[in-house]
Structures are given as C-alpha cells and as structure tokens.
Design an enzyme around this catalytic site. Structure first.
Site, PDB file in Angstrom:
ATOM      1  N   ARG A 104       0.850  -1.175   0.000  1.00 38.56           N
ATOM      2  CA  ARG A 104       0.000   0.000   0.000  1.00 38.56           C
ATOM      3  C   ARG A 104       0.891   1.231   0.000  1.00 38.56           C
ATOM      4  O   ARG A 104       1.689   1.403   0.911  1.00 38.56           O
ATOM      5  CB  ARG A 104      -0.852  -0.046   1.268  1.00 38.56           C
ATOM      6  CG  ARG A 104      -2.112   0.712   1.201  1.00 38.56           C
ATOM      7  CD  ARG A 104      -2.967   0.400   2.387  1.00 38.56           C
ATOM      8  NE  ARG A 104      -2.433   0.919   3.636  1.00 38.56           N
ATOM      9  CZ  ARG A 104      -3.176   1.348   4.638  1.00 38.56           C
ATOM     10  NH1 ARG A 104      -4.486   1.292   4.538  1.00 38.56           N
ATOM     11  NH2 ARG A 104      -2.634   1.791   5.748  1.00 38.56           N
ATOM     12  N   THR A 108      -0.670   7.606  -0.979  1.00 39.66           N
ATOM     13  CA  THR A 108      -1.974   7.552  -1.662  1.00 39.66           C
ATOM     14  C   THR A 108      -2.885   6.463  -1.098  1.00 39.66           C
ATOM     15  O   THR A 108      -4.088   6.456  -1.362  1.00 39.66           O
ATOM     16  CB  THR A 108      -1.789   7.241  -3.155  1.00 39.66           C
ATOM     17  OG1 THR A 108      -1.212   5.919  -3.262  1.00 39.66           O
ATOM     18  CG2 THR A 108      -0.876   8.243  -3.827  1.00 39.66           C
ATOM     19  N   ASP A 200       0.586  -2.429  12.346  1.00 34.28           N
ATOM     20  CA  ASP A 200       0.998  -2.907  11.023  1.00 34.28           C
ATOM     21  C   ASP A 200       1.225  -4.414  11.068  1.00 34.28           C
ATOM     22  O   ASP A 200       2.173  -4.894  11.703  1.00 34.28           O
ATOM     23  CB  ASP A 200       2.282  -2.180  10.596  1.00 34.28           C
ATOM     24  CG  ASP A 200       2.642  -2.503   9.156  1.00 34.28           C
ATOM     25  OD1 ASP A 200       2.814  -3.709   8.832  1.00 34.28           O
ATOM     26  OD2 ASP A 200       2.740  -1.572   8.344  1.00 34.28           O
ATOM     27  N   ASP A 203       4.710  -5.751   9.716  1.00 31.47           N
ATOM     28  CA  ASP A 203       5.825  -5.422  10.613  1.00 31.47           C
ATOM     29  C   ASP A 203       5.772  -6.269  11.887  1.00 31.47           C
ATOM     30  O   ASP A 203       6.801  -6.736  12.373  1.00 31.47           O
ATOM     31  CB  ASP A 203       5.789  -3.935  10.989  1.00 31.47           C
ATOM     32  CG  ASP A 203       6.320  -3.058   9.868  1.00 31.47           C
ATOM     33  OD1 ASP A 203       6.938  -3.594   8.931  1.00 31.47           O
ATOM     34  OD2 ASP A 203       6.107  -1.835   9.938  1.00 31.47           O
TER      35      ASP A 203
HETATM   36  C1  PRP Z   1      -1.136  -4.127   4.620  1.00 32.18           C
HETATM   37  C2  PRP Z   1      -1.974  -5.362   4.891  1.00 32.18           C
HETATM   38  C3  PRP Z   1      -2.918  -5.386   3.726  1.00 32.18           C
HETATM   39  C4  PRP Z   1      -3.066  -3.917   3.396  1.00 32.18           C
HETATM   40  C5  PRP Z   1      -4.420  -3.484   3.840  1.00 32.18           C
HETATM   41  O1  PRP Z   1      -0.148  -4.427   3.698  1.00 32.18           O
HETATM   42  O2  PRP Z   1      -1.190  -6.516   5.004  1.00 32.18           O
HETATM   43  O3  PRP Z   1      -2.416  -6.100   2.627  1.00 32.18           O
HETATM   44  O4  PRP Z   1      -2.056  -3.203   4.121  1.00 32.18           O
HETATM   45  O5  PRP Z   1      -4.662  -2.163   3.518  1.00 32.18           O
HETATM   46  P1  PRP Z   1      -5.807  -1.715   2.502  1.00 32.18           P
HETATM   47  O6  PRP Z   1      -7.024  -2.511   2.828  1.00 32.18           O
HETATM   48  O7  PRP Z   1      -5.958  -0.264   2.807  1.00 32.18           O
HETATM   49  O8  PRP Z   1      -5.295  -1.958   1.113  1.00 32.18           O
HETATM   50  P2  PRP Z   1       1.134  -3.500   3.515  1.00 32.18           P
HETATM   51  O9  PRP Z   1       0.961  -2.546   2.400  1.00 32.18           O
HETATM   52  O10 PRP Z   1       1.493  -2.881   4.852  1.00 32.18           O
HETATM   53  O11 PRP Z   1       2.237  -4.527   3.055  1.00 32.18           O
HETATM   54  P3  PRP Z   1       2.923  -5.726   3.864  1.00 32.18           P
HETATM   55  O12 PRP Z   1       1.889  -6.800   4.053  1.00 32.18           O
HETATM   56  O13 PRP Z   1       4.008  -6.131   2.949  1.00 32.18           O
HETATM   57  O14 PRP Z   1       3.423  -5.183   5.167  1.00 32.18           O
HETATM   58  N1  URA Z   2      -2.362  -2.426   7.123  1.00 30.44           N
HETATM   59  C1  URA Z   2      -2.031  -2.868   8.359  1.00 30.44           C
HETATM   60  O1  URA Z   2      -1.113  -3.683   8.516  1.00 30.44           O
HETATM   61  N2  URA Z   2      -2.734  -2.405   9.393  1.00 30.44           N
HETATM   62  C2  URA Z   2      -3.733  -1.526   9.276  1.00 30.44           C
HETATM   63  O2  URA Z   2      -4.346  -1.137  10.284  1.00 30.44           O
HETATM   64  C3  URA Z   2      -4.056  -1.059   7.979  1.00 30.44           C
HETATM   65  C4  URA Z   2      -3.349  -1.539   6.920  1.00 30.44           C
END
Ligand code: PRP
Ligand code: URA
Length: 209
Positions: A104, A108, A200, A203
């Site tokens: 994400r 944006t 997160d 993380d």
């Molecule tokens: C996080 C989570 C989802 C996304 C959700 O991923 O694991 O995939 O955000 O957000 P949304 O519903 O607003 O799209 P992230 O971009 O943090 O990547 P990661 O899983 O690699 O940490």
């Molecule tokens: N992605 C995450 O990991 N946590 C949130 O709360 C939203 C997006």
C-alpha cells in the site's frame, strides 16, 4: 450481495485480544495469527461438499463421507497474508498456494502490485484470498480483480480484522465475494490504519519496523 461472516468463537476472540496487544512480541504474534487462521479455516470451509464412500470398519462394511474432489487454492497477499497460510494448510494440506505481492503506497494508500505467481489451474479452484487487514480494502479488491482477470470465479476473502470502509469497498467492487473476519472494528484513522486494529500486521509478523 456477498455475506460478512464474523468468526467469533471464544477461542478466536481470546487469541485476537493478545494479537492486538502492543505488548505481544513477534514470536507470540506469529503463533497466535497462525492459530487463529487454523480456527477460521474450519468456519470458512464449512460448505465444502461431501461425497459418500464405501469403507469397512473392523466390525462391518459401512458408508462414510469425505470431502468431494473440489480443489482448494490459497492466495495470500504478500507479505502479511503469509502469516495465515500455514494455519489453513494444517486443515487442508492438499491446497495449492498462489502469491500476489501488493503493498500500500503510504501517501496515496493505493495498492501497488509487484509479484504474481499462481497455480496453472487456478481458475478451476475454489480460492481463499488471505489478507489479515482489510483497511481501505484497496489491496484485497485489487487481488480479487487480478484473480478474476485470470478467469477465477469462486473466491472467498479471509481477514483477521476489517474496517467497515474495507468491507464496503470490497463488496461494491466484488458483490459475489463472501468475507470472513475475526472482528469488524470501528473505523480507519487519518493514516488509513484500522482503529483499534493491531497496528501494522506485516511489521509485527516479521519483526520489521
Ligand atoms: C497491509 C496489509 C494489507 C493492506 C491493507 O499491507 O497486510 O495487505 O495493508 O490495507 P488496505 O485494505 O488499505 O489496502 P502493507 O501494504 O502494509 O504490506 P505488507 O503486508 O508487505 O506489510
Ligand atoms: N495495514 C495494516 O497492517 N494495518 C492496518 O491497520 C491497515 C493496513
């Protein structure tokens, strides 16, 4: 319209509380997410069709029921979706696993695709898209759109925590998709994080920050 199933078994709610807790460290966080995924898999696969088979017990011939030959596919969204795969595979060890890499954009909040590797027969499988956090819903909706472009038709979405905004976004784009969650939280904050959420997910699963 697709349904929203809240998997609120007491064991799931108990474990989810510790998953949310900021004091829970990576090792326990990972283990708890894995356990909740396994418990949720039980609910998500409740409608798998059965077929009758003839067997013999040590006492006599009888009939039993086994899962009919419907093929399952798991599609975790990288990275955080990986944390829920093994839990589901423990119940369905023959499922194939495809991966979709999306992150994400922090400014944006739009999903950016960077990886795709799916089973060659993905369109014939009943799919469970796995994404722990359904925040804006952008990542999940994009992953489902990608699968539909690959001619997939039977798709369920499995999340740990959803914001109402994420559910709305996925269902307006994909009304045919049922969403399974352990909890529906209050809202998103200004940074697009789920409140109260768990922070997160990627993380916390992988110990990055
Ligand atoms: C996080 C989570 C989802 C996304 C959700 O991923 O694991 O995939 O955000 O957000 P949304 O519903 O607003 O799209 P992230 O971009 O943090 O990547 P990661 O899983 O690699 O940490
Ligand atoms: N992605 C995450 O990991 N946590 C949130 O709360 C939203 C997006």
């Amino acid at each position: 319209m697709g349904k929203v199933v809240v998997c609120d078994h007491p064991l799931i709610q108990h474990k989810l509380t510790y998953i949310r807790d900021v004091e829970t460290k990576t090792k326990d966080f990972r283990q708890l997410v894995d356990e909740v995924a396994m418990l949720m898999a039980y609910e998500i696969t409740r409608d798998l069709p059965l077929q009758e088979v003839d067997i013999r017990t040590p006492v006599c011939p009888t009939k039993g029921k086994v899962i009919a030959g419907r093929m399952l596919g798991l599609v975790p969204i990288l990275r955080a979706g990986l944390g829920m795969v093994d839990g589901v595979l423990r119940l369905h060890p023959t499922a194939k696993v495809g991966h979709i890499g999306l992150y994400r954009d922090p400014e944006t909040l739009q999903p950016v695709e960077y990886y795709e590797k799916l089973p060659s027969d993905v369109h014939e499988r009943e799919l469970i898209v796995i994404d722990p956090m359904l925040a804006t819903g952008g990542s999940a909706a994009a992953a489902i759109s990608l699968l539909k472009k690959r001619k997939c038709t039977q798709i369920k979405l499995m999340c740990l925590i959803a914001a109402p905004e994420g559910i709305e976004a996925v269902h307006s784009e994909h009304p045919d998709v049922d969403i399974y969650v352990a909890a529906v939280d209050e809202r998103l904050n200004e940074q697009g994080y789920i409140v109260p959420g768990l922070g997160d997910a990627g993380d916390r699963l992988f110990g990055t920050k």
